[in-house]
Motif scaffolding. Structure first.
Motif, short mmCIF file in Angstrom:
data_model
loop_
_atom_site.label_atom_id
_atom_site.label_comp_id
_atom_site.label_asym_id
_atom_site.label_seq_id
_atom_site.Cartn_x
_atom_site.Cartn_y
_atom_site.Cartn_z
N GLU A 73 -17.88 -43.40 12.80
CA GLU A 73 -19.00 -43.66 12.07
C GLU A 73 -19.84 -42.47 11.99
N TRP A 74 -20.43 -41.76 11.10
CA TRP A 74 -21.16 -40.73 11.14
C TRP A 74 -22.38 -41.15 10.27
N GLU A 75 -23.57 -40.64 10.63
CA GLU A 75 -24.62 -40.63 9.72
C GLU A 75 -24.91 -39.21 9.04
N VAL A 76 -25.07 -39.21 7.86
CA VAL A 76 -24.83 -37.88 7.05
C VAL A 76 -26.05 -37.41 6.26
N GLN A 77 -26.42 -36.20 6.51
CA GLN A 77 -27.59 -36.06 5.34
C GLN A 77 -27.36 -35.55 4.24
N PRO A 78 -28.11 -35.74 3.01
CA PRO A 78 -27.82 -35.16 1.71
C PRO A 78 -27.25 -33.73 1.44
N GLY A 79 -26.18 -33.41 0.75
CA GLY A 79 -26.12 -32.11 0.42
C GLY A 79 -24.82 -31.67 1.52
N THR A 80 -24.61 -32.55 2.42
CA THR A 80 -23.50 -32.34 3.45
C THR A 80 -21.96 -32.41 2.74
N ALA A 81 -21.09 -31.47 2.76
CA ALA A 81 -19.75 -31.69 2.51
C ALA A 81 -18.88 -32.46 3.71
N ILE A 82 -18.32 -33.24 3.44
CA ILE A 82 -17.71 -33.97 4.58
C ILE A 82 -16.01 -33.90 4.50
N ALA A 83 -15.57 -33.67 3.36
CA ALA A 83 -14.09 -33.56 3.24
C ALA A 83 -13.61 -32.71 1.95
N ASP A 84 -12.53 -32.23 2.09
CA ASP A 84 -12.26 -31.04 1.05
C ASP A 84 -10.60 -31.42 0.96
N SER A 85 -10.13 -31.73 -0.44
CA SER A 85 -8.59 -31.75 -0.70
C SER A 85 -7.78 -30.68 0.07
N ALA A 86 -8.38 -29.35 -0.14
CA ALA A 86 -7.63 -28.24 0.43
C ALA A 86 -7.29 -28.37 1.87
N TYR A 87 -8.09 -29.15 2.65
CA TYR A 87 -7.74 -29.26 4.04
C TYR A 87 -7.55 -30.73 4.36
N ASP A 88 -6.90 -31.58 3.56
CA ASP A 88 -6.45 -32.87 3.67
C ASP A 88 -5.79 -32.86 4.82
N ASP A 89 -6.09 -33.80 5.64
CA ASP A 89 -5.24 -34.35 6.99
C ASP A 89 -4.83 -35.77 6.83
N GLY A 90 -4.92 -36.33 5.61
CA GLY A 90 -4.59 -37.58 5.34
C GLY A 90 -5.58 -38.81 5.79
N ALA A 91 -6.90 -38.50 6.41
CA ALA A 91 -7.72 -39.35 6.73
C ALA A 91 -8.36 -40.07 5.72
N ILE A 92 -8.93 -41.21 5.88
CA ILE A 92 -9.61 -42.04 4.92
C ILE A 92 -10.98 -41.89 4.94
#
Length: 179
Positions: A73-92
């Motif tokens: 689990e992560w606490e994330v601040q607004p504006g943070t990119a957390i995933a990108d399909s170009a670097y998809d590792d299969g995680a959900i």
């Protein structure tokens, strides 16, 4: 003697000024350091809260404990990119609380933790016709589960199929446009 006293006084003033400078510099550094929180910070997952998260409401206590043991689990601040399909590792990625948005093909698709877009990754982004990225839009808590762990949880009976179907339909409209 008076010259020695003057030299001692001068040395003490220089030392005091140096010490004051170091003290103020340290305070200024620690103050500015406290003002800016990290974009993503590891967070503790509590069973009683996870049980109330829409994605997980149909899981048993044993299954929830398994999720906690194998996810982050992560606490994330607004504006943070957390995933990108170009670097998809299969995680959900699962939105536990707050809001995020999928950015794809120049458009923005917002979602909250109780909507179809409350998860991202895996089957939603693998092989999608449109590249996308996931950006947190408000202070949020998110969870990342590796693709292998997520598959194992499902094989062991974790009832998330309804959420996956809703999400796959949602992502099918925005990441796999007809035509």
């Amino acid at each position: 003697m008076s010259r020695q006293l003057s030299l001692i006084r001068f040395s003490l003033v220089v030392l005091a000024a140096g010490a004051l400078f170091l003290l103020l510099a340290n305070y200024a550094y620690s103050f500015t350091g406290r003002q800016k929180a990290p974009a993503m910070q590891a967070s503790v997952t509590y069973l009683y809260l996870l049980r109330k998260t829409p994605f997980f409401t149909r899981l048993t206590t044993v299954q929830l404990r398994d999720v906690i043991a194998h996810a982050q689990e992560w606490e994330v601040q607004p504006g943070t990119a957390i995933a990108d399909s170009a670097y998809d590792d299969g995680a959900i990625w699962i939105l536990l609380d707050g809001g995020w948005q999928v950015e794809a093909d120049g458009k923005v698709y917002p979602a909250l933790h109780d909507e179809a877009g409350k998860w991202y990754g895996g089957p939603a982004t693998q092989g999608a016709a449109v590249a996308s990225r996931l950006v947190v839009s408000q202070h949020s808590y998110v969870m990342r589960i590796s693709g292998a762990e997520f598959a194992r949880l499902r094989q062991q009976g974790a009832d998330v199929d309804t959420h996956l179907r809703l999400g796959e339909a949602y992502y099918g409209r925005i990441l796999r446009p007809a035509g």
